[in-house]
Scaffold this active site. Structure first.
Site, PDB file in Angstrom:
ATOM      1  N   ARG A 224       0.847  -1.185   0.000  1.00 22.00           N
ATOM      2  CA  ARG A 224       0.000   0.000   0.000  1.00 22.00           C
ATOM      3  C   ARG A 224       0.885   1.238   0.000  1.00 22.00           C
ATOM      4  NH1 ARG A 224      -3.275  -3.188  -1.360  1.00 22.00           N
ATOM      5  NH2 ARG A 224      -5.238  -3.743  -0.348  1.00 22.00           N
ATOM      6  N   HIS A 272      -1.558  -0.898  -9.733  1.00 21.22           N
ATOM      7  CA  HIS A 272      -2.114  -1.708  -8.639  1.00 21.22           C
ATOM      8  C   HIS A 272      -2.732  -3.025  -9.147  1.00 21.22           C
ATOM      9  CE1 HIS A 272      -3.932  -1.584  -4.343  1.00 21.22           C
ATOM     10  NE2 HIS A 272      -3.729  -2.827  -4.742  1.00 21.22           N
TER      11      HIS A 272
HETATM   12  C1  GLV Z   1      -4.989  -5.911  -3.619  1.00 16.66           C
HETATM   13  O1  GLV Z   1      -4.349  -4.929  -3.388  1.00 16.66           O
HETATM   14  C2  GLV Z   1      -5.514  -6.766  -2.592  1.00 16.66           C
HETATM   15  O2  GLV Z   1      -5.427  -6.357  -1.425  1.00 16.66           O
HETATM   16  O3  GLV Z   1      -6.028  -7.849  -2.880  1.00 16.66           O
END
Ligand code: GLV
Length: 309
Positions: A224, A272
């Site tokens: 993150r 992401h």
């Molecule tokens: C993606 O970032 C997840 O947490 O699955």
């Protein structure tokens, strides 16, 4: 009819519902927005639902987070007091480990230097390093972190792991606790951030901590963005304190078009997706948890909001 409500801006309702329905006779699967009787909703399969989402579903019994990281759920003030589970699918672990391996190997084999040389039509010989001479620090040894650390060790890297509580992984020097963090960072030629985002890890990689990394090393973040001071990271990347970065996550997503990171030659940006929920294999475990709950058995992979993961 008992109902499961689905909400995600990233995942396909059609795919999830086709795979889940055969396991869940007697349960209707429904997109949020198409629910006719909110009182019939007993299960929710969601990724980042809007604030207030759960309000109408007074009979909700189980909340399934459509992903591995639960930070976007556990911090909110509108959570119902029911069991929350996250996905824990070995295929998500493999997908993540694949991304991490790619990023680490890319640095360990000096690929960015060859990419730059190629743009200049320049034959640029750099003698390959032995993986055992490259110290890779995996920050966070949860399910995904330990999987990636083991895969890196299999490649022969000098892998070290750090976690908040002590872990033990074969062939990997595992350290724990804040007192050892600075020393761990200073011994990581390539740092891979794999910690969950919790109140304890938010901002953990401050400017001071980033400054502990060996000068010119590589930084990989697949967890993150909020774990890192992004402004300090950008500065370190521009003055060479950190040599290269592969970033899949950011403090604001999508990363705004005018963010300086986009234009940096030593930064690889992906949107992401280092690991995503895989319906083909995760559907069975979601269904199993729903069946467990129906039989009055404890659910698997439960998340504890107070702990943050
Ligand atoms: C993606 O970032 C997840 O947490 O699955």
């Amino acid at each position: 009819m008992r109902t499961l409500v689905f909400y995600s801006e990233f995942d396909s309702f059609e795919e999830w519902s086709a795979l889940l329905s055969p396991y869940l006779p007697g349960i209707t699967l429904c997109r949020a927005g198409e629910v006719k009787d909110p009182d019939a909703v007993e299960f929710a399969l969601v990724w980042k639902p809007p604030h207030g989402f759960f309000g109408p579903y007074r009979n909700l019994k189980l909340l399934v987070n459509l992903g591995a990281g639960v930070d976007s759920l556990v911090g909110r003030d509108d959570l119902p007091e029911i069991p929350i589970i996250r996905l824990s699918d070995p295929n998500m672990g493999r997908m993540m480990a694949g991304y991490v391996l790619f990023a680490v190997l890319r640095y360990a084999r000096d690929i960015p230097a060859f990419e730059r040389a190629q743009r200049e039509h320049r034959w640029h010989y750099l003698h390959p390093r032995l993986p055992s001479t490259v110290r890779v620090g995996v920050l966070g040894l949860g399910e995904l972190g330990s999987y990636a650390a083991m895969e890196l060790a299999r490649q022969g890297f000098d892998v070290r792991g750090w976690s908040r509580s002590q872990k033990s992984l074969e062939g990997i020097v595992c350290r724990s606790g804040m007192a050892s963090l600075d020393d761990f960072l200073s011994g990581s030629d390539i740092l891979v951030v794999m910690l969950p985002l919790t109140p304890q890890t938010q901002g953990l990689l401050s400017a001071e901590r980033l400054a502990k990394l060996p000068r010119g090393g590589a930084f990989i973040n697949v967890s993150r963005g909020a774990i890192v001071d992004q402004a300090a990271l950008t500065l370190a990347l521009s003055n060479g304190n950190i040599g290269e970065a592969t970033l899949d996550v950011f403090d604001r997503e999508p990363l705004p078009p005018d963010d300086p990171l986009w234009a940096m030659d030593n930064v690889l940006i992906t949107p992401h997706l280092a690991s995503v929920a895989i319906p083909a294999t995760a559907a069975q475990q979601v269904a199993e948890n729903i069946q467990r709950l129906a039989r009055g058995e404890p659910v698997l992979n439960q998340v504890f909001p107070a702990r943050g993961y």
